[in-house]
Scaffold this motif. Structure first.
Motif, short mmCIF file in Angstrom:
data_model
loop_
_atom_site.label_atom_id
_atom_site.label_comp_id
_atom_site.label_asym_id
_atom_site.label_seq_id
_atom_site.Cartn_x
_atom_site.Cartn_y
_atom_site.Cartn_z
N VAL A 1 43.42 28.82 33.78
CA VAL A 1 44.04 29.10 35.07
C VAL A 1 44.90 30.37 34.99
O VAL A 1 44.99 31.12 35.95
CB VAL A 1 44.84 27.89 35.60
N TYR A 2 45.50 30.63 33.82
CA TYR A 2 46.32 31.83 33.65
C TYR A 2 45.47 33.10 33.79
O TYR A 2 45.88 34.06 34.42
CB TYR A 2 47.03 31.82 32.29
N MET A 3 44.30 33.05 33.21
CA MET A 3 43.38 34.19 33.28
C MET A 3 42.92 34.40 34.72
O MET A 3 42.93 35.51 35.24
CB MET A 3 42.18 33.93 32.37
N LYS A 4 42.52 33.32 35.34
CA LYS A 4 42.00 33.41 36.71
C LYS A 4 43.09 33.91 37.68
O LYS A 4 42.83 34.76 38.54
CB LYS A 4 41.43 32.07 37.16
N ASN A 5 44.30 33.40 37.54
CA ASN A 5 45.41 33.83 38.40
C ASN A 5 45.73 35.31 38.21
O ASN A 5 45.99 36.02 39.18
CB ASN A 5 46.67 32.99 38.14
N THR A 6 45.70 35.75 36.97
CA THR A 6 45.98 37.17 36.70
C THR A 6 44.89 38.06 37.27
O THR A 6 45.16 39.13 37.83
CB THR A 6 46.15 37.42 35.18
N MET A 7 43.63 37.63 37.16
CA MET A 7 42.54 38.41 37.73
C MET A 7 42.65 38.47 39.26
O MET A 7 42.39 39.51 39.87
CB MET A 7 41.18 37.84 37.32
N ASP A 8 43.08 37.37 39.86
CA ASP A 8 43.32 37.36 41.31
C ASP A 8 44.40 38.38 41.66
O ASP A 8 44.30 39.10 42.65
CB ASP A 8 43.75 35.97 41.79
N GLN A 9 45.46 38.45 40.83
CA GLN A 9 46.56 39.38 41.08
C GLN A 9 46.09 40.83 40.95
O GLN A 9 46.46 41.69 41.75
CB GLN A 9 47.71 39.10 40.11
N ILE A 10 45.26 41.10 39.94
CA ILE A 10 44.73 42.46 39.77
C ILE A 10 43.86 42.84 40.96
O ILE A 10 43.94 43.97 41.46
CB ILE A 10 43.94 42.58 38.44
N ALA A 11 43.05 41.91 41.43
CA ALA A 11 42.20 42.17 42.60
C ALA A 11 43.04 42.51 43.83
O ALA A 11 42.71 43.42 44.59
CB ALA A 11 41.30 40.97 42.88
N ILE A 12 44.16 41.80 44.00
CA ILE A 12 45.08 42.08 45.13
C ILE A 12 45.70 43.46 44.96
O ILE A 12 45.80 44.23 45.93
CB ILE A 12 46.17 40.98 45.22
N MET A 13 46.11 43.81 43.74
CA MET A 13 46.68 45.13 43.48
C MET A 13 45.67 46.24 43.83
O MET A 13 46.04 47.24 44.44
CB MET A 13 47.05 45.27 41.99
N ILE A 14 44.43 46.04 43.43
CA ILE A 14 43.40 47.04 43.71
C ILE A 14 43.26 47.23 45.22
O ILE A 14 43.24 48.35 45.72
CB ILE A 14 42.06 46.63 43.07
N THR A 15 43.18 46.13 45.94
CA THR A 15 43.01 46.19 47.39
C THR A 15 44.22 46.81 48.08
O THR A 15 44.09 47.66 48.96
CB THR A 15 42.76 44.77 47.96
#
Length: 197
Positions: free
Chosen positions: A178-192
């Protein structure tokens, strides 16, 4: 490939997950001889010492990792798609990397720090390669007008990679993806929110 090259490759392939999981210092020759079903002499006939084999094993694991990332990004046509493909790859990185004993960059980096200069140099080179790959994707995105002209590709590559490595550490330490998935979600938001033009 000659028979000698086949044997060398076989030893590397078998040794790679063992070194990755147990680390350089903790991996014993008896583990390697048992796993390869070769004698100590046969292993040392192909590698001058345990350190050389550990470095080749690390390089092999890294080649698998970089190859998997490139295959994922090569399916995309735009810089944004490629960047998101990297995020998607790492979203499932925990289950992917568990198959070969964990993340080679994290495992060997922690293991080699203050213990093995040559291995640590290879880890640092790998980190620069991974960050450089992301940096080039972002540079192309800036050139093509996909990303903001004020974007600093190098800073963004370091930021993304640092978040990925941190998430990898916490994910493995807590044994919870879940830590990995949450961080990837955060990176995706940063990119957008911060990168797209």
């Amino acid at each position: 490939m000659s028979k000698a090259e086949d044997t060398k490759r076989y030893i590397i392939e078998v040794a790679a997950p063992i070194f990755n999981k147990h680390g350089y210092a903790a991996t014993t020759m008896s583990q390697l001889t048992k796993a390869t079903k070769l004698t100590k002499g046969a292993i040392y006939g192909n590698f001058k010492n345990k350190e050389e084999l550990a470095i080749k094993a690390f390089d092999y694991n890294v080649a698998l990792l970089i190859g998997a990332i490139r295959r994922r990004t090569n399916q995309s046509s735009t810089a944004l798609e490629r960047l998101n493909a990297i995020v998607d790859f790492y979203r499932d990185y925990y289950s992917y990397s568990k198959k070969f004993g964990g993340c080679p960059v994290l495992n060997v980096g922690v293991d080699a720090n203050n213990q093995n200069t040559l291995l640590l140099e290879n880890v640092r080179k790998t980190i620069k390669t991974l960050q450089g790959y992301v940096e080039k994707i972002i540079e192309k995105g800036v050139q093509k007008g996909e990303f903001k002209a004020t974007t600093d590709p190098k800073a963004w590559a370091v930021r993304i990679d640092t978040m990925i490595q941190g998430a990898t550490f916490i994910t493995y330490t807590m044994d919870n993806e879940v830590y990995m998935k949450n961080t990837m979600d955060q990176i995706a938001i940063m990119i957008t929110n911060e990168l797209i033009q």
